[in-house]
Design an enzyme around this catalytic site. Sequence first.
Site, short mmCIF file in Angstrom:
data_model
loop_
_atom_site.label_atom_id
_atom_site.label_comp_id
_atom_site.label_asym_id
_atom_site.label_seq_id
_atom_site.Cartn_x
_atom_site.Cartn_y
_atom_site.Cartn_z
N SER A 3 23.84 30.20 29.27
CA SER A 3 25.28 30.42 29.36
C SER A 3 26.04 29.10 29.36
CB SER A 3 25.61 31.20 30.64
OG SER A 3 25.05 32.49 30.61
N GLY B 199 24.44 37.82 21.16
CA GLY B 199 25.67 38.51 21.51
C GLY B 199 26.67 37.58 22.17
N ARG C 233 24.66 46.21 18.24
CA ARG C 233 25.32 46.06 19.55
C ARG C 233 26.83 46.27 19.43
NH1 ARG C 233 22.96 40.89 22.60
NH2 ARG C 233 24.14 41.87 24.28
N SER D 165 31.92 42.41 32.63
CA SER D 165 31.34 41.68 31.50
C SER D 165 31.89 40.27 31.46
CB SER D 165 31.65 42.40 30.18
OG SER D 165 31.27 41.59 29.08
N GLN E 261 31.14 38.19 29.20
CA GLN E 261 31.43 37.89 27.80
C GLN E 261 32.84 38.32 27.42
OE1 GLN E 261 28.31 39.62 25.44
NE2 GLN E 261 26.77 38.17 26.13
N ASP F 96 20.64 40.34 33.49
CA ASP F 96 19.59 39.98 32.53
C ASP F 96 18.21 39.92 33.16
OD1 ASP F 96 21.24 39.78 30.30
OD2 ASP F 96 21.74 37.68 30.69
N LYS G 212 22.18 46.20 25.52
CA LYS G 212 21.77 44.81 25.36
C LYS G 212 21.05 44.66 24.01
CE LYS G 212 23.13 42.67 29.15
NZ LYS G 212 23.90 41.40 29.11
N ARG H 78 17.38 48.41 27.26
CA ARG H 78 16.37 47.81 28.12
C ARG H 78 15.83 48.77 29.18
NH1 ARG H 78 18.91 41.66 28.55
NH2 ARG H 78 17.99 40.93 26.60
N ARG I 174 13.73 39.33 26.22
CA ARG I 174 13.47 39.57 27.64
C ARG I 174 12.42 40.67 27.85
NH1 ARG I 174 16.71 36.04 29.96
NH2 ARG I 174 18.79 35.72 29.09
#
Length: 462
Positions: free
Chosen positions: A35, A110, A138, A187, A189, A339, A366, A370, A417
């Site tokens: 990040s 993403g 996504r 979020s 993002q 995550d 994601k 997941r 992941r």
Amino acid sequence: MDIDHVSHANLAPSPRLFKAGAPLTGRIRVPGDKSISHRSLMFGALASGETRVRGLLEGEDVMATGRALTAMGAHITTRATAEGEEYLVRGTGVGALMQPETALDMGNSGTSTRLLMGLVASHAITATFIGDASLSKRPMGRVIDPLTLMGAEFTATPGAKGAQTLPLTMRGAYPAVPIEYRLPVASAQVKSAVLLAGLNTPGITRVIEPVATRDHTERMLTGFGAELEVEEVDGERIISIRGEAELIAQDITVPGDPSSAAFFVVAALLVEGSDLIIENVGLNPTRAALFTVLRQMGGSIEELGRREIGGEPVADLRVRHSQLTGVEVDPALAPAMIDEFPVLFVAASLAKGRTVTTGLEELRVKESDRLNAMAEALTSAGATIEEREDGLIITGTGGEPLRGTANSHVTTHLDHRIAMSMAVAGLASKDGVDIDDISPIATSFPNFMALLEQAQEADTAE
């Protein structure tokens, strides 16, 4: 690694069997925080002067960000120093991004896509975003909605259930319109995309955050000189940024990525005889909730030499093999460990008793779904999993190794992941876990395999 290196996203699948081996011991250092790496390049590209970045994560996702910024006028080079590779970013200044000549290939990232959409939104340029098969599924609507309110225009590809997906073309607005936007979902993002659009928008742009998410954008923009304020009102965070900002180049040292450290923390907790020190791990409170939960489960995770680097809390973590006990994970912690849930599911699979997770709908959008992917993968390895719409209920083995996958491959869905989490599961299994493709790991953790071997070899060398 050169910022213009060739992407590995389209290479042939690389299967691998992970099985029980030596304990994890010695000292390792995980790559820089993803990040912070993304943002250091982005903010450096908008700053006046030359930003120097040490410890940058040289994974595919961050390189995708670097290539896109270069295509829009930033100048990014590297040089070798005694402390390792240093990235030099000569910025364009806020408002001076250039029209890219070709589509911006985001690979699997993403974060690159959504944050760069925010950057472009308040510039008078048009950009097309493309990505790999996984990224192209996504949803982008959650970013498109607020940026449209600011004046940007979008042509996106219709996806499943009406989602707006890549390929996507956007036309930025200049001047853009400042907005006050309440996040409908937690979020970082989306929050960051709106704040980045606000950098070149006249007036004050505000984001209201009902649930706190990772705050690297706020910390770093303040460090670069942006006029940014954070208030807490009735339990909500209100982040305000003054537009037409001037950012000043900085020297940045990127701390180790807690999301990357998570795989080694869980591996050391699960593999008998392990006693591992992971150096220089970022412990930003909006990111480190996994370590809190693992301690609640009985995990031995000790912080050594806690310190602050560039406004971010950092420590070395000493992790020792521990008998874990299942817990009910507080859903309020989810944004601070979103995550890390795939590898937490692995830890829970070997704990004593039940672990209950809820409030995890975000994991279904994601790089893969997941929740479903980990439920299927761990079940195939012998774990006892109940999948629900918003989480998993896992009944652990009480410390007994998982059975493993015998002759079947775990499907990773091109998700790094999932691949790394199931690699950790393989270390705590009888027959090993066979993973269909480890190549996606390069997107976020290019030296994962090398560090795993280093940690296991340290024991045999003693």
